[in-house]
Design a protein around this motif. Sequence first.
Motif, PDB file in Angstrom:
ATOM      1  N   PRO A  72      19.508  -2.292 -19.742  1.00 28.78           N
ATOM      2  CA  PRO A  72      18.884  -3.595 -20.234  1.00 28.78           C
ATOM      3  C   PRO A  72      18.997  -4.445 -19.746  1.00 28.78           C
ATOM      4  O   PRO A  72      18.177  -5.835 -20.008  1.00 28.78           O
ATOM      5  N   ARG A  73      20.294  -4.877 -19.631  1.00 32.83           N
ATOM      6  CA  ARG A  73      21.176  -6.061 -19.179  1.00 32.83           C
ATOM      7  C   ARG A  73      20.867  -6.836 -17.694  1.00 32.83           C
ATOM      8  O   ARG A  73      21.024  -7.947 -17.337  1.00 32.83           O
ATOM      9  N   HIS A  74      20.647  -5.527 -17.213  1.00 36.84           N
ATOM     10  CA  HIS A  74      20.793  -6.363 -15.610  1.00 36.84           C
ATOM     11  C   HIS A  74      19.091  -7.119 -15.441  1.00 36.84           C
ATOM     12  O   HIS A  74      18.563  -7.259 -15.891  1.00 36.84           O
ATOM     13  N   GLU A  75      19.582  -7.986 -14.639  1.00 36.15           N
ATOM     14  CA  GLU A  75      18.366  -8.997 -14.167  1.00 36.15           C
ATOM     15  C   GLU A  75      18.261  -9.031 -12.523  1.00 36.15           C
ATOM     16  O   GLU A  75      19.173  -9.131 -11.963  1.00 36.15           O
ATOM     17  N   HIS A  76      17.430  -8.949 -12.085  1.00 37.36           N
ATOM     18  CA  HIS A  76      17.487  -8.547 -10.933  1.00 37.36           C
ATOM     19  C   HIS A  76      17.210 -10.530  -9.564  1.00 37.36           C
ATOM     20  O   HIS A  76      16.098 -10.829  -9.274  1.00 37.36           O
ATOM     21  N   TRP A  77      17.932 -10.821  -9.928  1.00 36.36           N
ATOM     22  CA  TRP A  77      18.233 -11.986  -9.630  1.00 36.36           C
ATOM     23  C   TRP A  77      19.463 -12.752  -9.554  1.00 36.36           C
ATOM     24  O   TRP A  77      20.255 -12.261 -10.358  1.00 36.36           O
ATOM     25  N   SER A  78      19.498 -13.683  -8.559  1.00 36.11           N
ATOM     26  CA  SER A  78      20.915 -14.499  -8.467  1.00 36.11           C
ATOM     27  C   SER A  78      20.835 -15.922  -7.965  1.00 36.11           C
ATOM     28  O   SER A  78      19.561 -16.191  -7.782  1.00 36.11           O
ATOM     29  N   THR A  79      22.134 -16.761  -8.197  1.00 33.67           N
ATOM     30  CA  THR A  79      22.093 -18.309  -7.678  1.00 33.67           C
ATOM     31  C   THR A  79      22.115 -17.624  -6.191  1.00 33.67           C
ATOM     32  O   THR A  79      21.863 -16.524  -5.549  1.00 33.67           O
ATOM     33  N   ILE A  80      21.052 -18.650  -5.766  1.00 34.42           N
ATOM     34  CA  ILE A  80      21.116 -19.123  -3.913  1.00 34.42           C
ATOM     35  C   ILE A  80      22.087 -19.056  -3.250  1.00 34.42           C
ATOM     36  O   ILE A  80      22.075 -18.231  -2.543  1.00 34.42           O
ATOM     37  N   GLU A  81      23.519 -19.404  -3.917  1.00 31.98           N
ATOM     38  CA  GLU A  81      24.732 -19.332  -3.272  1.00 31.98           C
ATOM     39  C   GLU A  81      25.459 -18.125  -3.023  1.00 31.98           C
ATOM     40  O   GLU A  81      25.985 -18.503  -2.281  1.00 31.98           O
ATOM     41  N   SER A  82      25.054 -17.944  -4.188  1.00 33.39           N
ATOM     42  CA  SER A  82      25.205 -16.433  -3.723  1.00 33.39           C
ATOM     43  C   SER A  82      25.353 -15.558  -3.111  1.00 33.39           C
ATOM     44  O   SER A  82      26.332 -14.355  -1.238  1.00 33.39           O
ATOM     45  N   THR A  83      23.641 -15.469  -2.092  1.00 34.15           N
ATOM     46  CA  THR A  83      23.287 -15.192  -1.043  1.00 34.15           C
ATOM     47  C   THR A  83      23.724 -15.885  -0.233  1.00 34.15           C
ATOM     48  O   THR A  83      24.676 -15.087   1.280  1.00 34.15           O
ATOM     49  N   GLU A  84      24.049 -17.236   0.219  1.00 36.41           N
ATOM     50  CA  GLU A  84      25.368 -17.707   1.662  1.00 36.41           C
ATOM     51  C   GLU A  84      26.398 -17.609   1.521  1.00 36.41           C
ATOM     52  O   GLU A  84      26.627 -17.256   2.198  1.00 36.41           O
ATOM     53  N   LEU A  85      27.076 -17.281   0.436  1.00 37.52           N
ATOM     54  CA  LEU A  85      28.474 -16.804   0.405  1.00 37.52           C
ATOM     55  C   LEU A  85      28.299 -15.272   0.989  1.00 37.52           C
ATOM     56  O   LEU A  85      29.371 -14.774   1.844  1.00 37.52           O
ATOM     57  N   LEU A  86      27.261 -14.802   0.855  1.00 30.35           N
ATOM     58  CA  LEU A  86      27.190 -13.176   1.427  1.00 30.35           C
ATOM     59  C   LEU A  86      27.650 -13.320   3.191  1.00 30.35           C
ATOM     60  O   LEU A  86      28.568 -12.547   3.363  1.00 30.35           O
ATOM     61  N   LEU A  87      26.887 -14.297   3.578  1.00 28.86           N
ATOM     62  CA  LEU A  87      27.202 -14.936   4.782  1.00 28.86           C
ATOM     63  C   LEU A  87      28.629 -14.314   5.430  1.00 28.86           C
ATOM     64  O   LEU A  87      28.511 -14.619   6.408  1.00 28.86           O
ATOM     65  N   SER A  88      29.517 -14.764   4.153  1.00 26.71           N
ATOM     66  CA  SER A  88      30.654 -15.435   4.862  1.00 26.71           C
ATOM     67  C   SER A  88      31.812 -13.812   4.763  1.00 26.71           C
ATOM     68  O   SER A  88      32.666 -14.031   4.753  1.00 26.71           O
TER      69      SER A  88
END
Length: 275
Positions: free
Chosen positions: A176-192
């Motif tokens: 139940p603690r799962h939240e299905h979203w992240s900060t946009i910056e998280s995905t930007e960090l993924l690119l590196s």
Amino acid sequence: MGGGWCYVKEIVMPHYAKAIVGKGVAVLMFDYRCMGASEGMPRQHIDPAAQIEDYKSAITFGETLPEIDADRIGVWGISYAGGHVLVVGATDPRVKCVISNIPVVDGYENMRRVHGSQRFHELTELFLADRRERTLAGTAGGRMPMSSLTPFTELSTWPFPSIHTIFHDIKAREAPRHEHWSTIESTELLLSYNVAPSAKRLYDTPTLMIVAEGDEITLWDLEIAVFNSIPSARKQLAVLPKVSHMSLYAKQDDLAVAGGLAADFAARQLGGNAA
């Protein structure tokens, strides 16, 4: 044991842990900072470097437990964490074995391929707009879905409706603690994010990589290329035929195969009840 993108420790990890514990190896599961039961702001912010540090902090905590042999500690990860553990194993000498399941190994190539050229361009435009907001307004920026049922009209990090369906089912059933979203910056960090340099440093740390045949989410061909770059004879590749990325979450038979492989490997390397 740490989890992947937007995970809390209740997402599938208990099922894998059960198999490992059944072989006489203890398991410590944890939530990364900003996720689940852990503190940290902004919430749902995914910084891979910070998550790798959280693995090392979990190891440090594990060393203090009286029932744990600090000389026999391994790391297990799945998806994003499957990449993290390759870095942890390469940079923390306390790690005596690495178990990497369907790992993210190259964030830029992963995002470029799963989104396609036009949607990837839209994604990078979103990153720029969010960066301007964070800088000028001094905020944590915006948020974006982990996945979407309508990926062609709604930008998400992982544009696969099956991820949305399966993770929401897991959330309702046991996380139940799962939240299905992240900060946009998280995905930007993924690119590196790229674990290839670390994989080349796994000279003498036993490493198991479990790959789903034809994995279209974290890209099986990239995973195998990274495995092949590990300069050690103490490595093992397991390619699961007719298994997708999400099968290792949603199908108990497939999960049991991957869990059994991990449990046997952990027991052999750490001194449990090996098969």
